[in-house]
Design a protein around this motif. Sequence first.
Motif, mmCIF file in Angstrom:
data_model
loop_
_atom_site.group_PDB
_atom_site.id
_atom_site.type_symbol
_atom_site.label_atom_id
_atom_site.label_comp_id
_atom_site.label_asym_id
_atom_site.label_seq_id
_atom_site.Cartn_x
_atom_site.Cartn_y
_atom_site.Cartn_z
ATOM 1 N N LYS A 162 0.841 -1.199 0.000
ATOM 2 C CA LYS A 162 0.000 0.000 0.000
ATOM 3 C C LYS A 162 0.872 1.243 0.000
ATOM 4 O O LYS A 162 1.747 1.404 0.847
ATOM 5 C CB LYS A 162 -0.907 0.015 1.238
ATOM 6 C CG LYS A 162 -2.015 -1.015 1.188
ATOM 7 C CD LYS A 162 -2.962 -0.830 2.354
ATOM 8 C CE LYS A 162 -4.124 -1.829 2.267
ATOM 9 N NZ LYS A 162 -5.043 -1.723 3.422
ATOM 10 N N GLN A 163 0.622 2.123 -0.946
ATOM 11 C CA GLN A 163 1.414 3.350 -1.021
ATOM 12 C C GLN A 163 0.934 4.382 -0.003
ATOM 13 O O GLN A 163 1.719 5.205 0.461
ATOM 14 C CB GLN A 163 1.336 3.921 -2.437
ATOM 15 C CG GLN A 163 2.055 3.064 -3.473
ATOM 16 C CD GLN A 163 2.089 3.728 -4.827
ATOM 17 O OE1 GLN A 163 1.215 4.520 -5.149
ATOM 18 N NE2 GLN A 163 3.083 3.406 -5.623
ATOM 19 N N GLN A 164 -0.343 4.319 0.318
ATOM 20 C CA GLN A 164 -0.900 5.304 1.240
ATOM 21 C C GLN A 164 -0.419 5.036 2.648
ATOM 22 O O GLN A 164 -0.458 3.902 3.136
ATOM 23 C CB GLN A 164 -2.426 5.257 1.189
ATOM 24 C CG GLN A 164 -3.085 6.378 1.948
ATOM 25 C CD GLN A 164 -4.578 6.420 1.723
ATOM 26 O OE1 GLN A 164 -5.138 5.541 1.068
ATOM 27 N NE2 GLN A 164 -5.219 7.439 2.243
ATOM 28 N N ASN A 210 -6.125 7.805 14.136
ATOM 29 C CA ASN A 210 -6.366 8.947 15.027
ATOM 30 C C ASN A 210 -5.130 9.855 15.072
ATOM 31 O O ASN A 210 -4.744 10.410 14.055
ATOM 32 C CB ASN A 210 -6.784 8.455 16.411
ATOM 33 C CG ASN A 210 -8.028 7.590 16.350
ATOM 34 O OD1 ASN A 210 -9.012 7.959 15.717
ATOM 35 N ND2 ASN A 210 -7.976 6.421 16.983
ATOM 36 N N ARG A 211 -4.500 9.974 16.237
ATOM 37 C CA ARG A 211 -3.359 10.893 16.360
ATOM 38 C C ARG A 211 -2.037 10.280 15.870
ATOM 39 O O ARG A 211 -1.000 10.957 15.871
ATOM 40 C CB ARG A 211 -3.192 11.293 17.832
ATOM 41 C CG ARG A 211 -4.370 12.051 18.420
ATOM 42 C CD ARG A 211 -4.117 12.455 19.863
ATOM 43 N NE ARG A 211 -4.001 11.306 20.757
ATOM 44 C CZ ARG A 211 -2.870 10.881 21.279
ATOM 45 N NH1 ARG A 211 -1.729 11.506 21.019
ATOM 46 N NH2 ARG A 211 -2.860 9.842 22.095
ATOM 47 N N PHE A 212 -2.089 9.017 15.488
ATOM 48 C CA PHE A 212 -0.882 8.311 15.071
ATOM 49 C C PHE A 212 -0.876 8.154 13.549
ATOM 50 O O PHE A 212 -1.880 7.752 12.962
ATOM 51 C CB PHE A 212 -0.828 6.930 15.721
ATOM 52 C CG PHE A 212 -0.759 6.971 17.224
ATOM 53 C CD1 PHE A 212 -1.917 7.028 17.982
ATOM 54 C CD2 PHE A 212 0.463 6.966 17.877
ATOM 55 C CE1 PHE A 212 -1.861 7.072 19.365
ATOM 56 C CE2 PHE A 212 0.525 7.007 19.260
ATOM 57 C CZ PHE A 212 -0.637 7.055 20.007
ATOM 58 N N SER A 213 0.243 8.464 12.940
ATOM 59 C CA SER A 213 0.378 8.262 11.501
ATOM 60 C C SER A 213 1.804 7.840 11.205
ATOM 61 O O SER A 213 2.712 8.023 12.030
ATOM 62 C CB SER A 213 0.028 9.547 10.738
ATOM 63 O OG SER A 213 0.914 10.594 11.093
ATOM 64 N N VAL A 214 1.980 7.239 10.046
ATOM 65 C CA VAL A 214 3.321 6.807 9.665
ATOM 66 C C VAL A 214 3.738 7.516 8.383
ATOM 67 O O VAL A 214 2.905 7.969 7.606
ATOM 68 C CB VAL A 214 3.408 5.274 9.474
ATOM 69 C CG1 VAL A 214 3.074 4.558 10.775
ATOM 70 C CG2 VAL A 214 2.527 4.802 8.329
ATOM 71 N N ASN A 215 5.053 7.594 8.223
ATOM 72 C CA ASN A 215 5.631 8.047 6.964
ATOM 73 C C ASN A 215 6.415 6.857 6.428
ATOM 74 O O ASN A 215 7.526 6.567 6.898
ATOM 75 C CB ASN A 215 6.542 9.254 7.187
ATOM 76 C CG ASN A 215 7.100 9.775 5.876
ATOM 77 O OD1 ASN A 215 6.767 9.276 4.795
ATOM 78 N ND2 ASN A 215 7.949 10.777 5.959
ATOM 79 N N PHE A 216 5.810 6.154 5.496
ATOM 80 C CA PHE A 216 6.386 4.930 4.936
ATOM 81 C C PHE A 216 7.086 5.276 3.634
ATOM 82 O O PHE A 216 6.437 5.690 2.660
ATOM 83 C CB PHE A 216 5.280 3.900 4.709
ATOM 84 C CG PHE A 216 5.712 2.644 4.005
ATOM 85 C CD1 PHE A 216 4.948 2.120 2.971
ATOM 86 C CD2 PHE A 216 6.868 1.988 4.376
ATOM 87 C CE1 PHE A 216 5.333 0.956 2.310
ATOM 88 C CE2 PHE A 216 7.259 0.822 3.731
ATOM 89 C CZ PHE A 216 6.492 0.307 2.689
ATOM 90 N N GLN A 217 8.382 5.148 3.639
ATOM 91 C CA GLN A 217 9.198 5.405 2.459
ATOM 92 C C GLN A 217 9.816 4.081 2.040
ATOM 93 O O GLN A 217 10.874 3.693 2.550
ATOM 94 C CB GLN A 217 10.286 6.439 2.787
ATOM 95 C CG GLN A 217 9.768 7.768 3.259
ATOM 96 C CD GLN A 217 9.123 8.554 2.140
ATOM 97 O OE1 GLN A 217 9.537 8.479 0.992
ATOM 98 N NE2 GLN A 217 8.077 9.308 2.485
ATOM 99 N N LYS A 218 9.154 3.389 1.099
ATOM 100 C CA LYS A 218 9.567 2.026 0.771
ATOM 101 C C LYS A 218 10.962 1.965 0.159
ATOM 102 O O LYS A 218 11.761 1.097 0.497
ATOM 103 C CB LYS A 218 8.547 1.394 -0.183
ATOM 104 C CG LYS A 218 8.740 -0.100 -0.374
ATOM 105 C CD LYS A 218 7.591 -0.715 -1.145
ATOM 106 C CE LYS A 218 7.758 -2.226 -1.263
ATOM 107 N NZ LYS A 218 6.627 -2.846 -1.982
ATOM 108 N N ALA A 219 11.247 2.891 -0.740
ATOM 109 C CA ALA A 219 12.557 2.863 -1.395
ATOM 110 C C ALA A 219 13.670 3.107 -0.391
ATOM 111 O O ALA A 219 14.745 2.503 -0.468
ATOM 112 C CB ALA A 219 12.599 3.902 -2.508
ATOM 113 N N ALA A 220 13.421 3.978 0.558
ATOM 114 C CA ALA A 220 14.421 4.294 1.574
ATOM 115 C C ALA A 220 14.379 3.307 2.732
ATOM 116 O O ALA A 220 15.237 3.369 3.626
ATOM 117 C CB ALA A 220 14.211 5.710 2.097
#
Lengths: 116, 114
Positions: free
Chosen positions: A55-57, A62-72
């Motif tokens: 999943k790219q998204q 809620n107050r928790f989110s991720v920044n998923f950078q697959k290439a990195a």
Amino acid sequence: AQTVTQSQPEMSVQEAETVTLSCTYDTSENNYYLFWYKQPPSRQMILVIRQEAYKQQNATENRFSVNFQKAAKSFSLKISDSQLGDTAMYFCAFMNGASGTYKYIFGTGTRLKVLA
Amino acid sequence: EPEVTQTPSHQVTQMGQEVILRCVPISNHLYFYWYRQILGQKVEFLVSFYNNEISEKSEIFDDQFSVERPDGSNFTLKIRSTKLEDSAMYFCASSVNRLNTEAFFGQGTRLTVV
């Protein structure tokens, strides 16, 4: 072999502020899952958020989110509007979706303290 | 809310003694795991268990370790002859099935070998 690295052993944040916890991982697999688990003092680990690698998204809860950078191969956790109850050990974890065993590979954890 | 429970919370044992750590997984879960965390180190996978047999074990899980589901509710980890380096926090976990990647963890048993 897969590895998970959390480079911040300890962090602190003022209540109501935002904090980002870092996690990097190493794998040659394409089908995998990433997780953040929270372990409050003297309590069990509970799942905070999960990301499927296909999943790219970026996942949000809620107050928790991720920044998923697959290439990195980076998977950071952002906690917005930090609350005193967010004080805990946070573990980043990897699961190989192709292996069929569904075991976690954990990082060493980041101890987060939310200051009043 | 259902949870995984572990007993005891803290166990102190003499080197060379056998120790049994107990876990009661969530009742409808089918996959069971043991992990351990040596103080200051990462949480490490020991073993997974499904359908009354070991699915996978790590290199840590040598002949001194064994797991059992003796009565359909408990899931135990036995260390036959404890060593000082077995001192760690041991976590039990369970998951519904292998298509559901979320595992639920117990509070852990702190094992101290003296």
